[in-house]
Each structure stands twice: as C-alpha cells, then as structure tokens.
Design an enzyme around this catalytic site. Structure first.
Site, PDB file in Angstrom:
ATOM      1  N   ARG A  58       4.672  -4.374   0.863  1.00  0.00           N
ATOM      2  CA  ARG A  58       5.337  -4.117  -0.426  1.00  0.00           C
ATOM      3  C   ARG A  58       6.279  -2.922  -0.392  1.00  0.00           C
ATOM      4  O   ARG A  58       7.133  -2.787  -1.276  1.00  0.00           O
ATOM      5  CB  ARG A  58       4.294  -4.018  -1.543  1.00  0.00           C
ATOM      6  N   GLU A  95      -9.096   0.686   0.327  1.00  0.00           N
ATOM      7  CA  GLU A  95      -9.946   0.537  -0.866  1.00  0.00           C
ATOM      8  C   GLU A  95     -10.841  -0.702  -0.647  1.00  0.00           C
ATOM      9  O   GLU A  95     -11.949  -0.780  -1.110  1.00  0.00           O
ATOM     10  CB  GLU A  95      -9.016   0.313  -2.064  1.00  0.00           C
TER      11      GLU A  95
HETATM   12  P1  AMP Z   1      -4.334   2.921  -0.018  1.00  0.00           P
HETATM   13  O1  AMP Z   1      -4.379   3.018   1.474  1.00  0.00           O
HETATM   14  O2  AMP Z   1      -5.682   2.730  -0.624  1.00  0.00           O
HETATM   15  O3  AMP Z   1      -3.562   4.048  -0.657  1.00  0.00           O
HETATM   16  O4  AMP Z   1      -3.589   1.580  -0.356  1.00  0.00           O
HETATM   17  C1  AMP Z   1      -2.243   1.532  -0.309  1.00  0.00           C
HETATM   18  C2  AMP Z   1      -1.710   0.174  -0.029  1.00  0.00           C
HETATM   19  O5  AMP Z   1      -2.518  -0.917  -0.481  1.00  0.00           O
HETATM   20  C3  AMP Z   1      -0.423   0.060  -0.721  1.00  0.00           C
HETATM   21  O6  AMP Z   1       0.453  -0.463   0.258  1.00  0.00           O
HETATM   22  C4  AMP Z   1      -0.622  -0.897  -1.856  1.00  0.00           C
HETATM   23  O7  AMP Z   1       0.354  -1.892  -1.768  1.00  0.00           O
HETATM   24  C5  AMP Z   1      -1.977  -1.513  -1.650  1.00  0.00           C
HETATM   25  N1  AMP Z   1      -2.968  -1.283  -2.714  1.00  0.00           N
HETATM   26  C6  AMP Z   1      -4.168  -0.681  -2.578  1.00  0.00           C
HETATM   27  N2  AMP Z   1      -4.862  -0.669  -3.700  1.00  0.00           N
HETATM   28  C7  AMP Z   1      -4.078  -1.259  -4.611  1.00  0.00           C
HETATM   29  C8  AMP Z   1      -4.237  -1.550  -6.007  1.00  0.00           C
HETATM   30  N3  AMP Z   1      -5.353  -1.234  -6.678  1.00  0.00           N
HETATM   31  N4  AMP Z   1      -3.218  -2.175  -6.625  1.00  0.00           N
HETATM   32  C9  AMP Z   1      -2.092  -2.493  -5.954  1.00  0.00           C
HETATM   33  N5  AMP Z   1      -1.882  -2.260  -4.656  1.00  0.00           N
HETATM   34  C10 AMP Z   1      -2.864  -1.654  -3.986  1.00  0.00           C
END
Ligand code: AMP
Length: 170
Positions: A58, A95
């Site tokens: 994204r 996550e």
């Molecule tokens: P993180 O490593 O947890 O900061 O996750 C970041 C990546 O996962 C980003 O590239 C987001 O596109 C996607 N992502 C993680 N959690 C979410 C969420 N709750 N909503 C949308 N995208 C998320």
C-alpha cells in the site's frame, strides 16, 4: 482538511479483534486521493530527500507518485522472495503474524537523505524493519511519512530516532 471518514474501518480483518483501516474507499474518491497525495507531497518537499522508498504494497499507492513528482529515484521494499537480484533482509512481527521484507543490495548509494513512505503506521514493526534495512546504506538522514497513524498501537515508539510525519491519526 482531509476527512478521516473517507477511510473505511473493517472490524475483525484479517483476524478477530483487528480494526482494519481500508484506504480503498479513499483511493476511489478522486478528490480525496488527490488531496491526500498533495499533502504527502508537500511534506515530502519540505524534507528534501534524495530518494523515495515505499513499502509493498500500500506504500506504492503514494511513494512512486511522490518520487515522479519530485523527479527523485524510487526504491521498492518488497515482501520476501519477490526481488530478483541480491537482497538484504529483515524479519519482524506484525499486528497479525510475522513477515520478512527485502531490498536490493544496490538500491541506493551510501550517505543519501532517504524518505520512507507507507499508508498506515500500526505497531511500527514494518517501518522499523524497513529503517533497519535502510541503515545498510548509511543514510545521512532517514525520515518516515504515513497517511494514517493508529496511536493506540504506539508505532512511533518503534521509530525513535527517526522523524515520523503523519497526515492523520486516530
Ligand atoms: P505495522 O508493522 O503493524 O505498523 O503495520 C504496518 C503495515 O501493515 C502497513 O503497511 C499497513 O498497510 C498494514 N496494517 C497493519 N495494521 C493495519 C490496520 N489495522 N489497518 C490497516 N492497515 C494495517
């Protein structure tokens, strides 16, 4: 002012308990997409990077357009197994699960000012791993830029030492 309601919140995706911020609804609205892009571009201009890096997938909605507009090189960070040349790799926790990202070993010269772009800062694990990858190139500056920060997940704390720019936060 960017309207946060342009982003759809999908409960329990991809796993129970996760509130997924689905930006396809924003991308589908030409005015909202343009407004977000122009705001990101404005921030990117102020940072004055030498190169734009974005995270699969994204981050690619914004990073390449910023690079083209500023006439800067673009570097993709991809998920494991997608890049054809030799790579540096980093593992990290999401996550929801674990993952590995890669960058080509010849992606950029050493000592550049680098701007890392992604859509959402959630736990910060992905961006932190990306910053670790980018440290291989000994950047003289490394900043991050996100459309949306999910504050409850404290992703910013994973990025201490790096400037974090976000357009929206919830
Ligand atoms: P993180 O490593 O947890 O900061 O996750 C970041 C990546 O996962 C980003 O590239 C987001 O596109 C996607 N992502 C993680 N959690 C979410 C969420 N709750 N909503 C949308 N995208 C998320």
């Amino acid at each position: 002012m960017i309207d946060i309601r342009k982003i759809r919140v999908v409960p329990d995706f991809p796993d129970a308990g996760i509130q997924f911020y689905d930006i396809t609804t924003l991308l589908n609205d030409a005015n909202a997409y343009e407004q977000v892009f122009l705001s990101l571009l404005d921030t990117a201009k102020q940072i004055q990077p030498d190169v734009i890096v974005a995270l699969e997938s994204r981050g690619y909605y914004f990073g390449p357009a910023i690079a083209l507009n500023l006439h800067l090189p673009f570097v993709p960070i991809r998920k494991k197994g997608k890049l054809p040349f030799t790579t540096y790799q980093e593992c990290y926790n999401l996550e929801y699960g674990q993952a590995e990202i890669e960058i080509h070993t010849d992606a950029m010269n050493k000592g550049l000012s680098v701007l890392l772009v992604d859509d959402v800062l959630a736990t910060g694990g992905t961006a932190r791993a990306a910053c670790k990858l980018l440290q291989r190139f000994k950047p003289r500056a490394l900043s991050t830029l996100f459309l949306l920060e999910l504050k409850d997940l404290h992703g910013r704390e994973q990025l201490s030492g790096y400037p974090v720019h976000t357009l929206l936060s919830v």
